[in-house]
Design an enzyme around this catalytic site. Structure first.
Site, PDB file in Angstrom:
ATOM      1  NE  ARG A   1      37.052  29.867  73.301  1.00 55.29           N
ATOM      2  CZ  ARG A   1      36.269  30.379  74.258  1.00 55.29           C
ATOM      3  NH1 ARG A   1      35.043  30.819  74.001  1.00 55.29           N
ATOM      4  NH2 ARG A   1      36.716  30.441  75.498  1.00 55.29           N
ATOM      5  N   GLY A   2      35.839  26.406  74.771  1.00 53.54           N
ATOM      6  CA  GLY A   2      35.518  26.492  76.185  1.00 53.54           C
ATOM      7  C   GLY A   2      35.167  25.103  76.667  1.00 53.54           C
ATOM      8  CB  ALA A   3      36.410  23.041  79.476  1.00 59.55           C
TER       9      ALA A   3
ATOM     10  CG  ASP B   1      40.674  24.473  78.941  1.00 57.61           C
ATOM     11  OD1 ASP B   1      39.884  24.183  78.031  1.00 57.61           O
ATOM     12  OD2 ASP B   1      41.031  25.637  79.178  1.00 57.61           O
TER      13      ASP B   1
ATOM     14  NE  ARG C   1      41.437  22.127  71.331  1.00 57.04           N
ATOM     15  CZ  ARG C   1      41.053  23.271  71.888  1.00 57.04           C
ATOM     16  NH1 ARG C   1      39.845  23.754  71.638  1.00 57.04           N
ATOM     17  NH2 ARG C   1      41.857  23.947  72.675  1.00 57.04           N
TER      18      ARG C   1
ATOM     19  CD  GLN D   1      41.412  32.003  72.834  1.00 54.91           C
ATOM     20  OE1 GLN D   1      42.309  32.831  72.963  1.00 54.91           O
ATOM     21  NE2 GLN D   1      41.642  30.714  72.713  1.00 54.91           N
TER      22      GLN D   1
ATOM     23  CG  ASN E   1      42.399  28.694  81.934  1.00 53.51           C
ATOM     24  OD1 ASN E   1      41.415  28.126  81.461  1.00 53.51           O
ATOM     25  ND2 ASN E   1      42.473  30.012  82.002  1.00 53.51           N
ATOM     26  CE  LYS E   2      42.930  28.741  75.240  1.00 46.15           C
ATOM     27  NZ  LYS E   2      43.150  27.650  74.261  1.00 46.15           N
TER      28      LYS E   2
END
Length: 361
Positions: free
Chosen positions: A53-55, A244, A96, A203, A254-255
């Protein structure tokens, strides 16, 4: 020095065994488990389930994944090879919907195929290998550059708040939002970092606090709804978050929970910095309202992390994975080609002009 999470590769290629190798981040911090993935369905699932995970890390994983798909294609004529490659690329792209790096990396790999159609298929596959490796190595260079620019905005001893995990675990090395902190540690600097837990997938508490603490950083975990009090106490001099996707006007996706942090920072007069590679900036999207927001399963809110269900059966759940922070809340966007400030419709174009100029050197 004892090995800790900072010494593991977040995402890498094991070409000899035709495998994508990742840290299974769903097992952290309790268990550091490396996964060696050879099947496309397993790579797709790893991205969807946030095992990787993480762009930036998603982009690297996708590049390696589609290379491995190409490596396994038996066809030797270009039209059939391209058809099968495109099917593999389109399949991984469904994992995703929000992180633009996924599509950026897959498109970059497809461009290699289309630009070399006159070559034998074996040669195209070799070029895809080289491109996947370069995307990975480029991520390290980019994150370090972001860290260098970000480090100019803070000083030794500062308190920093971060949301979600935009650290080494979200990239190949250094991270984006945590890169200034990790680089500062390399130079003997000390920071006091507050990590939002980041509901519902945690996270911040599971990943950011884990890697920061492993790297010797003074780290304090707070629940998401405690950020206002920590800021009011005067303990935070800067907020650093990842992204993201960024729209052309500087709206930042973003998250989930990031926009709340941005609003609080604005209220308390604390600079709110967004860190991201130019690959995360989507100049084809005019503003944040056009960014597709992934909605994830209900059980992540009602059941995950609990020994028994914590909401009544049948209750409705809304579980968006991301939110959008208006550009008016963003102090600066830190990229590998410099720091952009408002007006973002102008400064982001200047950043891409620098990128284009660098590509011609």
């Amino acid at each position: 020095m004892a090995k800790n999470i900072m010494h593991y590769d977040t995402v890498s290629l094991d070409d000899e065994n035709s495998a994508l190798v990742i840290i299974d981040q769903t097992q952290l911090p309790g268990n550091v488990e490396m996964l060696s993935l050879t099947e496309q369905k397993d790579i797709w699932e790893a991205i969807y389930l946030l095992k990787v995970r993480g762009a930036p890390a998603i982009g690297v994983a996708a590049a390696i994944g589609v290379y491995l798909a190409a490596k396994n294609i038996k066809a030797k004529d270009y039209p059939t090879f391209y058809e099968e490659f495109k099917a593999a690329k389109d399949y991984l792209a469904t994992s995703r919907p929000t992180a633009v790096n996924l599509f950026w990396a897959l498109d970059r790999m497809e461009n290699v195929v289309k630009a070399n159609k006159e070559l034998p298929v074996d040669e195209i596959v070799k070029l895809l290998h080289d491109e996947a490796v370069e995307i990975r190595e480029e991520d390290i260079r980019v994150c370090r550059a972001i860290g260098e620019y970000g480090l100019t905005l803070i000083k030794d001893g500062d308190g920093i708040l971060t949301h979600c995990n935009a650290g080494q675990l979200a990239t190949v090395k250094y991270g984006t939002a945590l890169a200034p902190i990790h680089l500062g540690v390399e130079r003997g600097m000390n920071f006091k970092v507050f990590t939002d837990e980041t509901r519902p997938l945690l996270q911040g508490i599971r990943l950011s606090s884990f890697e920061l603490h492993s790297n010797g950083v003074d780290t304090t975990v707070i629940c998401d709804n405690m950020a206002s009090q920590v800021m009011k106490n005067g303990w935070v001099q800067a907020v650093f978050v990842g992204c993201d996707r960024v729209a052309a006007n500087g709206d930042v996706c973003n998250k989930i929970g990031t926009s709340g942090v941005a609003i609080l920072a604005k209220h308390y007069g604390i600079p709110f910095y967004v860190c991201g590679p130019t690959s995360t900036i989507d100049m084809s999207i005019a503003h944040g309202d056009d960014i597709p927001i992934e909605v994830r399963p209900d059980h992540e809110v009602t059941e995950m992390w609990y020994s028994k269900r914590m909401a009544p059966e049948g209750v409705k759940v809304y579980n968006p994975a991301f939110d959008v922070s208006d550009n008016s809340l963003v102090t600066a966007i830190i990229t590998e080609f410099g720091i952009a400030r408002a007006p973002y419709d102008k400064s982001l174009k200047e950043i891409f002009a620098k990128k284009e100029a660098a590509s011609k050197k």
